[in-house]
Design a protein around this motif. Sequence first.
Motif, PDB file in Angstrom:
ATOM      1  N   MET A  37      43.031  23.437  -9.621  1.00 39.27           N
ATOM      2  CA  MET A  37      44.054  23.502  -8.578  1.00 39.27           C
ATOM      3  C   MET A  37      43.944  24.819  -7.827  1.00 39.27           C
ATOM      4  O   MET A  37      43.624  25.850  -8.411  1.00 39.27           O
ATOM      5  N   LYS A  38      44.269  24.795  -6.544  1.00 44.58           N
ATOM      6  CA  LYS A  38      44.222  25.980  -5.702  1.00 44.58           C
ATOM      7  C   LYS A  38      45.637  26.488  -5.439  1.00 44.58           C
ATOM      8  O   LYS A  38      46.527  25.714  -5.097  1.00 44.58           O
ATOM      9  N   LEU A  39      45.807  27.808  -5.574  1.00 39.60           N
ATOM     10  CA  LEU A  39      47.104  28.451  -5.386  1.00 39.60           C
ATOM     11  C   LEU A  39      47.032  29.419  -4.219  1.00 39.60           C
ATOM     12  O   LEU A  39      46.107  30.232  -4.119  1.00 39.60           O
ATOM     13  N   TYR A  40      48.043  29.341  -3.341  1.00 39.59           N
ATOM     14  CA  TYR A  40      48.218  30.334  -2.278  1.00 39.59           C
ATOM     15  C   TYR A  40      49.462  31.142  -2.587  1.00 39.59           C
ATOM     16  O   TYR A  40      50.523  30.579  -2.889  1.00 39.59           O
ATOM     17  N   ILE A  41      49.358  32.478  -2.529  1.00 42.67           N
ATOM     18  CA  ILE A  41      50.493  33.355  -2.813  1.00 42.67           C
ATOM     19  C   ILE A  41      50.882  34.104  -1.549  1.00 42.67           C
ATOM     20  O   ILE A  41      50.049  34.795  -0.949  1.00 42.67           O
ATOM     21  N   GLU A  42      52.120  33.983  -1.158  1.00 38.21           N
ATOM     22  CA  GLU A  42      52.697  34.743  -0.039  1.00 38.21           C
ATOM     23  C   GLU A  42      53.582  35.832  -0.643  1.00 38.21           C
ATOM     24  O   GLU A  42      54.577  35.530  -1.316  1.00 38.21           O
ATOM     25  N   THR A  43      53.229  37.106  -0.400  1.00 34.59           N
ATOM     26  CA  THR A  43      53.941  38.221  -1.020  1.00 34.59           C
ATOM     27  C   THR A  43      54.859  38.900  -0.020  1.00 34.59           C
ATOM     28  O   THR A  43      54.418  39.333   1.042  1.00 34.59           O
ATOM     29  N   MET A  44      56.127  39.012  -0.379  1.00 34.01           N
ATOM     30  CA  MET A  44      57.108  39.705   0.444  1.00 34.01           C
ATOM     31  C   MET A  44      57.481  41.013  -0.245  1.00 34.01           C
ATOM     32  O   MET A  44      57.394  41.148  -1.467  1.00 34.01           O
ATOM     33  N   GLY A  45      57.931  42.003   0.552  1.00 27.97           N
ATOM     34  CA  GLY A  45      58.518  43.195  -0.048  1.00 27.97           C
ATOM     35  C   GLY A  45      57.548  44.316  -0.338  1.00 27.97           C
ATOM     36  O   GLY A  45      56.564  44.526   0.371  1.00 27.97           O
ATOM     37  N   CYS A  46      57.783  45.017  -1.438  1.00 28.71           N
ATOM     38  CA  CYS A  46      57.203  46.333  -1.703  1.00 28.71           C
ATOM     39  C   CYS A  46      55.881  46.236  -2.470  1.00 28.71           C
ATOM     40  O   CYS A  46      55.472  45.164  -2.925  1.00 28.71           O
ATOM     41  N   PRO A  47      55.205  47.397  -2.656  1.00 25.71           N
ATOM     42  CA  PRO A  47      53.966  47.406  -3.440  1.00 25.71           C
ATOM     43  C   PRO A  47      54.138  46.895  -4.866  1.00 25.71           C
ATOM     44  O   PRO A  47      53.184  46.379  -5.457  1.00 25.71           O
ATOM     45  N   LYS A  48      55.332  47.023  -5.436  1.00 23.20           N
ATOM     46  CA  LYS A  48      55.550  46.506  -6.790  1.00 23.20           C
ATOM     47  C   LYS A  48      55.439  44.986  -6.803  1.00 23.20           C
ATOM     48  O   LYS A  48      54.962  44.390  -7.767  1.00 23.20           O
ATOM     49  N   ASN A  49      55.891  44.341  -5.730  1.00 22.76           N
ATOM     50  CA  ASN A  49      55.746  42.899  -5.627  1.00 22.76           C
ATOM     51  C   ASN A  49      54.287  42.502  -5.466  1.00 22.76           C
ATOM     52  O   ASN A  49      53.849  41.474  -5.990  1.00 22.76           O
ATOM     53  N   LEU A  50      53.538  43.286  -4.696  1.00 21.85           N
ATOM     54  CA  LEU A  50      52.106  43.017  -4.553  1.00 21.85           C
ATOM     55  C   LEU A  50      51.420  43.097  -5.902  1.00 21.85           C
ATOM     56  O   LEU A  50      50.555  42.272  -6.227  1.00 21.85           O
ATOM     57  N   ASN A  51      51.801  44.071  -6.709  1.00 22.89           N
ATOM     58  CA  ASN A  51      51.234  44.198  -8.051  1.00 22.89           C
ATOM     59  C   ASN A  51      51.547  42.960  -8.883  1.00 22.89           C
ATOM     60  O   ASN A  51      50.683  42.437  -9.609  1.00 22.89           O
ATOM     61  N   ASP A  52      52.771  42.452  -8.779  1.00 22.87           N
ATOM     62  CA  ASP A  52      53.136  41.214  -9.474  1.00 22.87           C
ATOM     63  C   ASP A  52      52.267  40.048  -9.015  1.00 22.87           C
ATOM     64  O   ASP A  52      51.804  39.239  -9.828  1.00 22.87           O
ATOM     65  N   SER A  53      52.060  39.949  -7.706  1.00 25.21           N
ATOM     66  CA  SER A  53      51.263  38.844  -7.173  1.00 25.21           C
ATOM     67  C   SER A  53      49.826  38.909  -7.679  1.00 25.21           C
ATOM     68  O   SER A  53      49.204  37.871  -7.956  1.00 25.21           O
ATOM     69  N   GLU A  54      49.284  40.117  -7.803  1.00 31.30           N
ATOM     70  CA  GLU A  54      47.931  40.253  -8.345  1.00 31.30           C
ATOM     71  C   GLU A  54      47.903  39.818  -9.810  1.00 31.30           C
ATOM     72  O   GLU A  54      46.908  39.218 -10.267  1.00 31.30           O
TER      73      GLU A  54
ATOM     74  N   ASP B 294      43.221  31.764   0.391  1.00 25.93           N
ATOM     75  CA  ASP B 294      43.930  32.528   1.410  1.00 25.93           C
ATOM     76  C   ASP B 294      44.553  31.628   2.465  1.00 25.93           C
ATOM     77  O   ASP B 294      45.190  32.118   3.400  1.00 25.93           O
ATOM     78  N   ASP B 295      44.370  30.336   2.328  1.00 20.00           N
ATOM     79  CA  ASP B 295      44.860  29.383   3.326  1.00 20.00           C
ATOM     80  C   ASP B 295      45.897  28.453   2.693  1.00 20.00           C
ATOM     81  O   ASP B 295      45.546  27.620   1.849  1.00 20.00           O
ATOM     82  N   PRO B 296      47.164  28.578   3.081  1.00 16.23           N
ATOM     83  CA  PRO B 296      48.186  27.717   2.465  1.00 16.23           C
ATOM     84  C   PRO B 296      47.942  26.233   2.734  1.00 16.23           C
ATOM     85  O   PRO B 296      48.371  25.396   1.939  1.00 16.23           O
ATOM     86  N   ALA B 297      47.253  25.921   3.825  1.00 19.72           N
ATOM     87  CA  ALA B 297      47.006  24.520   4.164  1.00 19.72           C
ATOM     88  C   ALA B 297      46.096  23.841   3.151  1.00 19.72           C
ATOM     89  O   ALA B 297      46.194  22.624   2.939  1.00 19.72           O
ATOM     90  N   GLU B 298      45.209  24.597   2.531  1.00 17.96           N
ATOM     91  CA  GLU B 298      44.273  23.978   1.580  1.00 17.96           C
ATOM     92  C   GLU B 298      44.724  24.134   0.132  1.00 17.96           C
ATOM     93  O   GLU B 298      44.032  23.711  -0.788  1.00 17.96           O
ATOM     94  N   ALA B 299      45.893  24.737  -0.066  1.00 19.20           N
ATOM     95  CA  ALA B 299      46.376  24.969  -1.424  1.00 19.20           C
ATOM     96  C   ALA B 299      47.026  23.725  -2.008  1.00 19.20           C
ATOM     97  O   ALA B 299      47.635  22.922  -1.293  1.00 19.20           O
ATOM     98  N   ASP B 300      46.910  23.577  -3.312  1.00 20.24           N
ATOM     99  CA  ASP B 300      47.654  22.541  -4.025  1.00 20.24           C
ATOM    100  C   ASP B 300      49.071  23.024  -4.348  1.00 20.24           C
ATOM    101  O   ASP B 300      49.993  22.222  -4.469  1.00 20.24           O
TER     102      ASP B 300
ATOM    103  N   VAL C  58      55.792  31.541  -2.969  1.00 21.09           N
ATOM    104  CA  VAL C  58      56.381  32.632  -2.194  1.00 21.09           C
ATOM    105  C   VAL C  58      56.987  33.617  -3.187  1.00 21.09           C
ATOM    106  O   VAL C  58      57.946  33.288  -3.886  1.00 21.09           O
ATOM    107  N   ASN C  59      56.410  34.818  -3.250  1.00 20.77           N
ATOM    108  CA  ASN C  59      56.897  35.872  -4.148  1.00 20.77           C
ATOM    109  C   ASN C  59      57.862  36.747  -3.345  1.00 20.77           C
ATOM    110  O   ASN C  59      57.453  37.544  -2.507  1.00 20.77           O
ATOM    111  N   THR C  60      59.147  36.596  -3.593  1.00 20.63           N
ATOM    112  CA  THR C  60      60.181  37.084  -2.694  1.00 20.63           C
ATOM    113  C   THR C  60      60.668  38.493  -3.009  1.00 20.63           C
ATOM    114  O   THR C  60      60.471  39.023  -4.105  1.00 20.63           O
ATOM    115  N   CYS C  61      61.365  39.077  -2.033  1.00 19.60           N
ATOM    116  CA  CYS C  61      62.075  40.342  -2.186  1.00 19.60           C
ATOM    117  C   CYS C  61      63.560  40.058  -2.058  1.00 19.60           C
ATOM    118  O   CYS C  61      63.979  39.266  -1.220  1.00 19.60           O
ATOM    119  N   GLY C  62      64.374  40.719  -2.882  1.00 21.04           N
ATOM    120  CA  GLY C  62      65.813  40.472  -2.840  1.00 21.04           C
ATOM    121  C   GLY C  62      66.630  41.739  -2.825  1.00 21.04           C
ATOM    122  O   GLY C  62      67.755  41.769  -3.302  1.00 21.04           O
TER     123      GLY C  62
END
Length: 453
Positions: free
Chosen positions: A1-18, A33-39, A43-47
């Motif tokens: 399966m292919k996963l696309y991750i959209e990261t919002m917010g700070c560098p700490k969130n980017l670290n989580d996404s990695e 890198d393409d949400p259209a081809e992802a299964d 969305v990794n959100t900021c709150g």
Amino acid sequence: MKLYIETMGCPKNLNDSEGIGGIWEAAGHQLTDDPAEADIVLVNTCGFINDAKQESIDRIFDMARLVEDATSPEQGKPRKLLAVSGCLSQRYKDQLADEMPEVDIFLGVNDYERFPEIVENFRAGSGSQSRNFSCQPETFTEFSARHLDENPYTATLRIAEGCDNCCAYCVIPQIRGGYRSRPAENIVAEAEMLAARGCRELVLIAQDVTEYGRDLYGKLALPELLRSLCRVDGIRWIRLMYCYEDKITDELIETVASEEKICNYMDIPLQHISDNVLQAMNRRSTSESIRGTIARLREAIPDIHIRTTMIVGFPGESEADFEELLDFVEGARFERLGVFAYSREEGTVAGDMENQIDEDVKAMRADAVMRRQLEISREINEAKVGNTIEVMIDDIDEEGAYIGRTVYDAPEIDDTVIFRADALLRPGEIVRVRITDAFDYDLVGDFLERMEE
């Protein structure tokens, strides 16, 4: 399966996404890198504040429309899924799940290791919405894997999770839990791994890096950790983000001043200078301690560039408090400064305070500080014209100009240096550039030479 991750917010969130990406790949799946081809779209959100929350919500609905509009799957092929993780998901776990039936999987900030298993269980189950929120752990939890770019010349290095500061305006302790330092040997091991992959810049992150070690070692151990990291071969720059003023010790200042690899740069979120406001914010700093720490830093490290953030419009902030802040910004002449208009957050002490400030007043105060800072930033940059500065290359623009940063600038946050070169350069290289022109937040220069490796 292919996963696309959209990261919002700070560098700490980017670290989580990695971390999520690495865990996903370790389970035998792929990233795209393409949400259209992802299964699966995640969305990794900021709150943290209202603007960030709204941006995350808007992006969730954008991705929900993409999932809904996706071509009907071939017979026997599972449909595209939408997942939501991160601080917003953790903070509003019940509310979001009830109001967003479009989302298939909700994930808390302590459940990333289980993500592949959660997806498999969802696929095999009834298809009803999956909600996954574990309790806060008592100790730092390591990611079992991490996805890195092909050329990870700069990388975040998480040294702790959670926060114990309990500032009156902040919900991070509720979302991320109490402060949990990461064992030093694990931090150094990851730094060595990053260096072996080609990383040259480490950006140390935590909610409060200066608190590091108190829970594990019974003392503030950031200086000792920094000295260990400076011994990692291949690392050229080590950058400190999110330092709390009341824990910037003489030992830490001496370590930054004496260790060549540590950038003469420090991110110190001060938030205000008025003792009235600082006390209401439940900050441990005072006007006197802040001014003293800045003086100690500038005396020990004359070229240090201090980044800070200020909050205007906090409940009860008087005109006198605000004028004190304006005068402080003028006098301190911070090299890097950002301003937030106070965001009233439910579940915080400040959210229930009386004397809330009108939104228009908050906006005007934020604008006044930034206009003052704009002049300071331009003057500081103009003083660099004629100087030769080391620059780490980040990118090349459409017109063929190189875009980089000095040792005084954090990636994706601070100023850039723009220059051209006949030589073929690549991201991560450190070169010498003579500065020829300056703007509010950018420098222009002439390429001189590559630095020796």
